[in-house]
Design an enzyme around this catalytic site. Sequence first.
Site, PDB file in Angstrom:
ATOM      1  N   GLU A  76      63.714  44.786 -12.955  1.00  0.00           N
ATOM      2  CA  GLU A  76      62.852  43.764 -13.519  1.00  0.00           C
ATOM      3  C   GLU A  76      61.527  43.647 -12.769  1.00  0.00           C
ATOM      4  O   GLU A  76      60.473  43.437 -13.381  1.00  0.00           O
ATOM      5  CB  GLU A  76      63.585  42.417 -13.524  1.00  0.00           C
ATOM      6  CG  GLU A  76      64.656  42.294 -14.599  1.00  0.00           C
ATOM      7  CD  GLU A  76      65.893  43.119 -14.315  1.00  0.00           C
ATOM      8  OE1 GLU A  76      66.618  43.468 -15.261  1.00  0.00           O
ATOM      9  OE2 GLU A  76      66.139  43.417 -13.122  1.00  0.00           O
ATOM     10  N   HIS A 145      74.271  35.178 -17.684  1.00  0.00           N
ATOM     11  CA  HIS A 145      73.683  35.458 -18.992  1.00  0.00           C
ATOM     12  C   HIS A 145      73.362  34.181 -19.765  1.00  0.00           C
ATOM     13  O   HIS A 145      73.202  34.237 -20.984  1.00  0.00           O
ATOM     14  CB  HIS A 145      74.628  36.313 -19.846  1.00  0.00           C
ATOM     15  CG  HIS A 145      74.940  37.649 -19.269  1.00  0.00           C
ATOM     16  ND1 HIS A 145      75.870  37.820 -18.275  1.00  0.00           N
ATOM     17  CD2 HIS A 145      74.434  38.881 -19.526  1.00  0.00           C
ATOM     18  CE1 HIS A 145      75.946  39.103 -17.959  1.00  0.00           C
ATOM     19  NE2 HIS A 145      75.076  39.766 -18.692  1.00  0.00           N
TER      20      HIS A 145
END
Length: 354
Positions: A76, A145
């Site tokens: 990321e 998540h």
Amino acid sequence: MTDTAATAQPADPAADTLRMNMIQAINSALDLMMDRDPDVVVMGEDVGYFGGVFRATAGLQAKYGKTRVFDTPITECGIIGVAVGMGAYGLRPVPEIQFADYIYPALDQLVSEAARLRYRSAGEFIAPMTVRSPFGGGIFGGQTHSQSPEGIFTHVSGVKTVIPSTPYDAKGLLIASIEDNDPVIFFEPKRIYNGPFNGHWDRPAENWSKHPGGAVPEGYYRIPLGKAAIVRPGEALTILAYGTMVHVCRAVVEDAGVDAEIIDLRTLVPLDIETIEESVKKTGRCMIVHEATRTSGFGAELSALVQERCFYHLEAPIERVTGFDTPYPHSLEWAYFPGPVRIGQALKKIMSNA
């Protein structure tokens, strides 16, 4: 391209529309912007051949090629760092962070580079990047998540934070975000990716994947960043919400029969404080609802702003209904969400104050 505020363009009411869920609306916005502007590129983990874990980028690589829609390594920090460089070079990257929970390794690039580039270079360089990411719960994704980290980004000067609640808004806000010359964090509430659940907001719905969605124009339109929407007018109470919570609040209010005005913030930064202030001064009461944890959540900032601007108009203390200050619970996520019970209790409390 120019900044969003200078070229706001609403949808043509006579334009052809299709019924889309939020995923389809996001895909439509990306497709349209890539067709209009060759500088728009899409990047991220699995966004290319696979079309994204939620299929938001499906079909784009086949249409625009691997140089404009491409997969990245699982890094990321690298994804956002490359996007910053692309933006400075003149492109308009739209990186996807697969889940908002994964965005933390990229914070240094977002905070230290993207957010400060325009100011630090005296306007010589900009970072016109739109970071898309699904956030929030609703799919039993557990602690890695399901988080709602929007409050972190509202604290960072130089970054705009956008959260749609409908397919129509998702497309118009995403187009405006891509055209904006500043970095935008575009959080997509995955609990309503396929449409608001019908009926039961305190538990999963069996037909969530079959919801027909909403009417969305096929062509170009944009919703200006920094403009909230009054989704339900009322006189007795102002409710401030965004994302999934807009639908939850509406269902609870209509079931309770309270004459509440519900404001969908749509963008947290820039914030449409004028619409909020006008509403609270009219109703005299304010309730704030969001899914993120309570302490230092964006609701705290909203509460402070309302108190500062509307104190002498308030007839009751400001109420907040939020997620709990706990690690995100996997099996108990539907108890973690603000739902009909807790929102209903807050409604009774705030309306009982004369």
